[in-house]
Design a protein around this motif. Structure first.
Motif, short mmCIF file in Angstrom:
data_model
loop_
_atom_site.label_atom_id
_atom_site.label_comp_id
_atom_site.label_asym_id
_atom_site.label_seq_id
_atom_site.Cartn_x
_atom_site.Cartn_y
_atom_site.Cartn_z
N TYR A 71 0.83 -1.20 0.00
CA TYR A 71 0.00 0.00 0.00
C TYR A 71 0.87 1.26 0.00
O TYR A 71 0.63 2.20 -0.76
N GLU A 75 0.17 0.69 -4.23
CA GLU A 75 -0.86 -0.24 -4.70
C GLU A 75 -2.24 0.20 -4.22
O GLU A 75 -2.39 0.67 -3.09
N ARG A 76 -3.24 0.04 -5.06
CA ARG A 76 -4.62 0.40 -4.70
C ARG A 76 -5.25 -0.70 -3.85
O ARG A 76 -4.92 -1.88 -3.96
N VAL A 77 -6.21 -0.30 -3.02
CA VAL A 77 -6.91 -1.21 -2.11
C VAL A 77 -7.59 -2.33 -2.91
O VAL A 77 -7.54 -3.50 -2.52
N LEU A 80 -5.03 -4.88 -3.93
CA LEU A 80 -4.57 -5.63 -2.75
C LEU A 80 -5.63 -6.63 -2.31
O LEU A 80 -5.31 -7.75 -1.90
N ILE A 95 -4.55 -1.67 6.78
CA ILE A 95 -3.80 -0.45 6.47
C ILE A 95 -3.93 0.57 7.59
O ILE A 95 -2.96 1.25 7.94
#
Length: 100
Positions: A71, A75-77, A80, A95
């Motif tokens: 993250y 990286e986008r949620v 992930l 997060i």
């Protein structure tokens, strides 16, 4: 309402809700009681894709560290969530969790 201790585990949350509702209803499992518990679960968990682990909490520390690192690397949620086979809600919890 999802309690603080149960917000990461839908199975435990549902069981605690049923236990509390039964205690209030003096042990009688009525259709109204079932509807009440169901409404609360749907209100708090509805719309999530839920993963139910075979064992509670094993090996999550390393996984959570990797998620947080990814993250921070941008990286986008949503990505992930797919990569680690978790709901977006769970990824956000990881997060936002305080470092231990």
């Amino acid at each position: 309402m999802v309690t603080n201790n149960n917000r990461n585990d839908i199975v435990l949350d549902i069981l605690v809700r049923v236990q509390e509702a039964l205690a209030e209803a003096k042990g009688e499992l009525t259709p109204e009681l079932v509807k009440s518990v169901e409404a609360g679960v749907r209100a708090d968990w509805g719309g999530d894709r839920v993963f139910i682990a075979k064992r509670r909490g094993e090996g999550h520390s390393n996984r959570n560290s990797r998620i947080f690192r990814d993250y921070l690397a941008g990286e986008r949620v949503k990505l992930l969530s797919r990569r680690y086979e978790l709901s977006e809600r769970q990824v956000l919890r990881i997060i936002k969790a305080p470092a231990k």
